[in-house]
Design a protein around this motif. Sequence first.
Motif, PDB file in Angstrom:
ATOM      1  N   LEU A   1       1.264 -31.011  -8.836  1.00  0.00           N
ATOM      2  CA  LEU A   1       1.395 -31.334 -10.326  1.00  0.00           C
ATOM      3  C   LEU A   1       1.115 -33.014 -10.997  1.00  0.00           C
ATOM      4  O   LEU A   1       1.813 -34.246  -9.979  1.00  0.00           O
ATOM      5  N   GLY A   2       0.728 -32.910 -12.420  1.00  0.00           N
ATOM      6  CA  GLY A   2       0.912 -34.353 -12.841  1.00  0.00           C
ATOM      7  C   GLY A   2      -0.401 -34.597 -13.450  1.00  0.00           C
ATOM      8  O   GLY A   2      -1.403 -34.069 -12.855  1.00  0.00           O
ATOM      9  N   PRO A   3      -0.786 -36.092 -13.658  1.00  0.00           N
ATOM     10  CA  PRO A   3      -1.709 -36.191 -14.594  1.00  0.00           C
ATOM     11  C   PRO A   3      -3.238 -36.030 -13.902  1.00  0.00           C
ATOM     12  O   PRO A   3      -4.379 -36.427 -14.635  1.00  0.00           O
ATOM     13  N   LEU A   4      -2.855 -36.931 -13.070  1.00  0.00           N
ATOM     14  CA  LEU A   4      -4.310 -36.818 -11.281  1.00  0.00           C
ATOM     15  C   LEU A   4      -4.839 -35.177 -11.580  1.00  0.00           C
ATOM     16  O   LEU A   4      -5.779 -35.458 -11.295  1.00  0.00           O
ATOM     17  N   ALA A   5      -4.334 -34.255 -11.977  1.00  0.00           N
ATOM     18  CA  ALA A   5      -4.887 -32.890 -11.889  1.00  0.00           C
ATOM     19  C   ALA A   5      -6.039 -32.981 -12.847  1.00  0.00           C
ATOM     20  O   ALA A   5      -7.060 -32.607 -13.366  1.00  0.00           O
ATOM     21  N   GLY A   6      -4.740 -33.222 -14.081  1.00  0.00           N
ATOM     22  CA  GLY A   6      -5.752 -33.630 -15.606  1.00  0.00           C
ATOM     23  C   GLY A   6      -6.993 -34.296 -15.056  1.00  0.00           C
ATOM     24  O   GLY A   6      -8.010 -33.962 -16.317  1.00  0.00           O
ATOM     25  N   VAL A   7      -7.041 -35.246 -14.897  1.00  0.00           N
ATOM     26  CA  VAL A   7      -8.154 -36.376 -15.105  1.00  0.00           C
ATOM     27  C   VAL A   7      -9.059 -35.563 -13.802  1.00  0.00           C
ATOM     28  O   VAL A   7     -10.581 -35.530 -14.977  1.00  0.00           O
ATOM     29  N   LEU A   8      -8.899 -35.506 -13.446  1.00  0.00           N
ATOM     30  CA  LEU A   8     -10.090 -34.750 -12.211  1.00  0.00           C
ATOM     31  C   LEU A   8     -10.403 -33.245 -12.901  1.00  0.00           C
ATOM     32  O   LEU A   8     -12.073 -32.910 -12.871  1.00  0.00           O
ATOM     33  N   ALA A   9     -10.048 -33.003 -13.426  1.00  0.00           N
ATOM     34  CA  ALA A   9     -10.075 -31.626 -14.299  1.00  0.00           C
ATOM     35  C   ALA A   9     -10.934 -31.692 -15.584  1.00  0.00           C
ATOM     36  O   ALA A   9     -12.394 -30.610 -15.105  1.00  0.00           O
ATOM     37  N   ILE A  10     -11.243 -32.782 -15.860  1.00  0.00           N
ATOM     38  CA  ILE A  10     -11.800 -33.052 -17.248  1.00  0.00           C
ATOM     39  C   ILE A  10     -12.725 -33.537 -17.262  1.00  0.00           C
ATOM     40  O   ILE A  10     -14.200 -33.592 -17.450  1.00  0.00           O
ATOM     41  N   ALA A  11     -13.094 -34.892 -15.953  1.00  0.00           N
ATOM     42  CA  ALA A  11     -13.639 -35.793 -15.658  1.00  0.00           C
ATOM     43  C   ALA A  11     -14.749 -34.480 -15.041  1.00  0.00           C
ATOM     44  O   ALA A  11     -16.684 -34.349 -15.180  1.00  0.00           O
ATOM     45  N   VAL A  12     -14.844 -33.184 -14.071  1.00  0.00           N
ATOM     46  CA  VAL A  12     -15.558 -32.171 -13.164  1.00  0.00           C
ATOM     47  C   VAL A  12     -16.358 -31.981 -14.858  1.00  0.00           C
ATOM     48  O   VAL A  12     -17.085 -31.625 -14.649  1.00  0.00           O
ATOM     49  N   SER A  13     -15.311 -31.432 -15.265  1.00  0.00           N
ATOM     50  CA  SER A  13     -16.287 -30.484 -16.926  1.00  0.00           C
ATOM     51  C   SER A  13     -16.883 -31.449 -17.312  1.00  0.00           C
ATOM     52  O   SER A  13     -17.931 -30.360 -17.439  1.00  0.00           O
TER      53      SER A  13
ATOM     54  N   GLY B   1     -10.737 -39.555 -17.734  1.00  0.00           N
ATOM     55  CA  GLY B   1     -11.312 -37.896 -17.583  1.00  0.00           C
ATOM     56  C   GLY B   1     -12.592 -37.995 -18.226  1.00  0.00           C
ATOM     57  O   GLY B   1     -13.651 -38.146 -17.299  1.00  0.00           O
ATOM     58  N   THR B   2     -12.643 -38.559 -19.192  1.00  0.00           N
ATOM     59  CA  THR B   2     -14.461 -38.924 -19.815  1.00  0.00           C
ATOM     60  C   THR B   2     -15.193 -40.035 -19.187  1.00  0.00           C
ATOM     61  O   THR B   2     -16.823 -39.960 -19.007  1.00  0.00           O
ATOM     62  N   LEU B   3     -14.224 -40.922 -19.159  1.00  0.00           N
ATOM     63  CA  LEU B   3     -15.301 -42.182 -18.224  1.00  0.00           C
ATOM     64  C   LEU B   3     -15.586 -41.459 -17.047  1.00  0.00           C
ATOM     65  O   LEU B   3     -16.377 -42.171 -15.971  1.00  0.00           O
ATOM     66  N   LEU B   4     -15.089 -41.202 -16.071  1.00  0.00           N
ATOM     67  CA  LEU B   4     -15.811 -40.695 -14.924  1.00  0.00           C
ATOM     68  C   LEU B   4     -16.710 -40.100 -15.054  1.00  0.00           C
ATOM     69  O   LEU B   4     -17.306 -39.646 -14.041  1.00  0.00           O
ATOM     70  N   GLY B   5     -15.968 -38.646 -15.919  1.00  0.00           N
ATOM     71  CA  GLY B   5     -17.243 -37.738 -16.224  1.00  0.00           C
ATOM     72  C   GLY B   5     -18.288 -38.223 -16.776  1.00  0.00           C
ATOM     73  O   GLY B   5     -19.808 -37.977 -16.347  1.00  0.00           O
ATOM     74  N   ALA B   6     -18.820 -39.489 -17.527  1.00  0.00           N
ATOM     75  CA  ALA B   6     -19.880 -39.987 -18.241  1.00  0.00           C
ATOM     76  C   ALA B   6     -20.548 -40.579 -17.200  1.00  0.00           C
ATOM     77  O   ALA B   6     -21.861 -41.239 -16.989  1.00  0.00           O
ATOM     78  N   ALA B   7     -19.926 -41.354 -16.143  1.00  0.00           N
ATOM     79  CA  ALA B   7     -20.280 -42.695 -15.281  1.00  0.00           C
ATOM     80  C   ALA B   7     -21.312 -41.104 -14.144  1.00  0.00           C
ATOM     81  O   ALA B   7     -21.712 -41.801 -13.752  1.00  0.00           O
ATOM     82  N   VAL B   8     -20.463 -40.537 -13.517  1.00  0.00           N
ATOM     83  CA  VAL B   8     -21.534 -39.487 -12.821  1.00  0.00           C
ATOM     84  C   VAL B   8     -22.664 -38.920 -13.793  1.00  0.00           C
ATOM     85  O   VAL B   8     -23.984 -38.947 -12.773  1.00  0.00           O
ATOM     86  N   ALA B   9     -22.441 -38.492 -15.354  1.00  0.00           N
ATOM     87  CA  ALA B   9     -23.341 -37.651 -15.806  1.00  0.00           C
ATOM     88  C   ALA B   9     -24.167 -38.553 -16.293  1.00  0.00           C
ATOM     89  O   ALA B   9     -25.564 -38.142 -16.164  1.00  0.00           O
ATOM     90  N   PHE B  10     -24.530 -39.771 -16.640  1.00  0.00           N
ATOM     91  CA  PHE B  10     -25.448 -40.534 -16.944  1.00  0.00           C
ATOM     92  C   PHE B  10     -25.964 -41.105 -15.646  1.00  0.00           C
ATOM     93  O   PHE B  10     -27.569 -41.098 -16.153  1.00  0.00           O
ATOM     94  N   PRO B  11     -26.713 -41.423 -14.305  1.00  0.00           N
ATOM     95  CA  PRO B  11     -27.297 -41.818 -13.564  1.00  0.00           C
ATOM     96  C   PRO B  11     -28.684 -39.662 -13.550  1.00  0.00           C
ATOM     97  O   PRO B  11     -28.838 -40.045 -13.073  1.00  0.00           O
ATOM     98  N   LEU B  12     -27.162 -38.762 -13.301  1.00  0.00           N
ATOM     99  CA  LEU B  12     -27.683 -37.899 -12.958  1.00  0.00           C
ATOM    100  C   LEU B  12     -28.577 -36.620 -14.051  1.00  0.00           C
ATOM    101  O   LEU B  12     -29.506 -36.310 -13.869  1.00  0.00           O
ATOM    102  N   SER B  13     -28.512 -37.110 -15.454  1.00  0.00           N
ATOM    103  CA  SER B  13     -28.974 -37.295 -16.323  1.00  0.00           C
ATOM    104  C   SER B  13     -30.648 -37.027 -16.574  1.00  0.00           C
ATOM    105  O   SER B  13     -31.267 -36.546 -17.385  1.00  0.00           O
ATOM    106  N   PHE B  14     -30.731 -38.479 -16.039  1.00  0.00           N
ATOM    107  CA  PHE B  14     -32.148 -39.017 -15.763  1.00  0.00           C
ATOM    108  C   PHE B  14     -33.133 -37.921 -14.831  1.00  0.00           C
ATOM    109  O   PHE B  14     -34.339 -37.811 -14.789  1.00  0.00           O
ATOM    110  N   LEU B  15     -32.188 -37.633 -14.024  1.00  0.00           N
ATOM    111  CA  LEU B  15     -33.229 -36.200 -12.885  1.00  0.00           C
ATOM    112  C   LEU B  15     -33.373 -34.993 -13.803  1.00  0.00           C
ATOM    113  O   LEU B  15     -33.873 -34.464 -13.566  1.00  0.00           O
TER     114      LEU B  15
END
Length: 289
Positions: A155-167, A101-115
């Motif tokens: 149910l399962g970890p996939l929902a948790g990964v996506l929730a952390i990533a989006v947040s 979740g942290t890795l996916l969130g950071a990967a999306v947030a990094f290029p957006l942060s420059f904007l």
Amino acid sequence: MSVSAKSDADFRAVARRKLLAELRPAPAVVAKRYLLSGGFLGLFCFCLWSFDFSPARTTTGVGRLGHVLSFMFPPHIWTNWASFQPVLEGLCQTLAMAFLGTLLGAAVAFPLSFLGAKNINRYGIFRQGMRRGFDFIRTFETLVLALIFIRAFGLGPLAGVLAIAVSEVGNLAKLFSEAIENTSKKPVEGVRAAGGSRLQEIRYGVLPQASPVILSIILYTFESNTRTGTILGVVGAGGIGFLLADRISAYRWDEAWSIIFLIVVMVYLIDSLSAKLRALLIGGWEGGK
């Protein structure tokens, strides 16, 4: 007392009164302080009243809490691999959930942060639109996102990964953009004076300054999401939190306490390793500049 000594004492007394008068706050300031203090006290009392707070209720609750804690001791000790394996898998799932979740969130947030950084994006309306977009994403609590994704993906970890990533997209993009904005202009001007392009200014002037802060933010966020992953498991997003909720609902308090202890140990180890890794990476980055 001589006339000169009396005059000196009178002068000091007058000077003291003048100094105290100057240091004394104005009546409007005093009234504002009393008003704010009264408002704060009134709000505090209203919250206690609305939450049905009372000494009797508190005493009863503490007694019940002690009764529950008595069931947790002695803690449960797993004596065979078959019973301990699900607990270990739950810990690993929680750790993997936080990492992905942290890795996916950071990967999306990094290029957006420059904007969203004003020293990179010179278009005010576009930049403010990106900033408000970050704020909009941050308004959704991770737990609420987990409930939504559980409904969509089950149910399962996939929902948790996506929730952390989006947040974390909104949180990390905001923090990254602030780290980029707080960089010095001198390295950028040096790259520009050497004939560098706009991308080279960012690559060699901005990133070497912002990268240590960004790495520190990512590692701290990973630590925080390790704890968040435990809570998400309680609502069905998998991990050790799911097992903890199951043991509590079944009144198996001794096992619940043992699981809580393992969670504390896991978070402590992650915090320690993250601190060492942060010192290693940031120290190496700064030493190589």
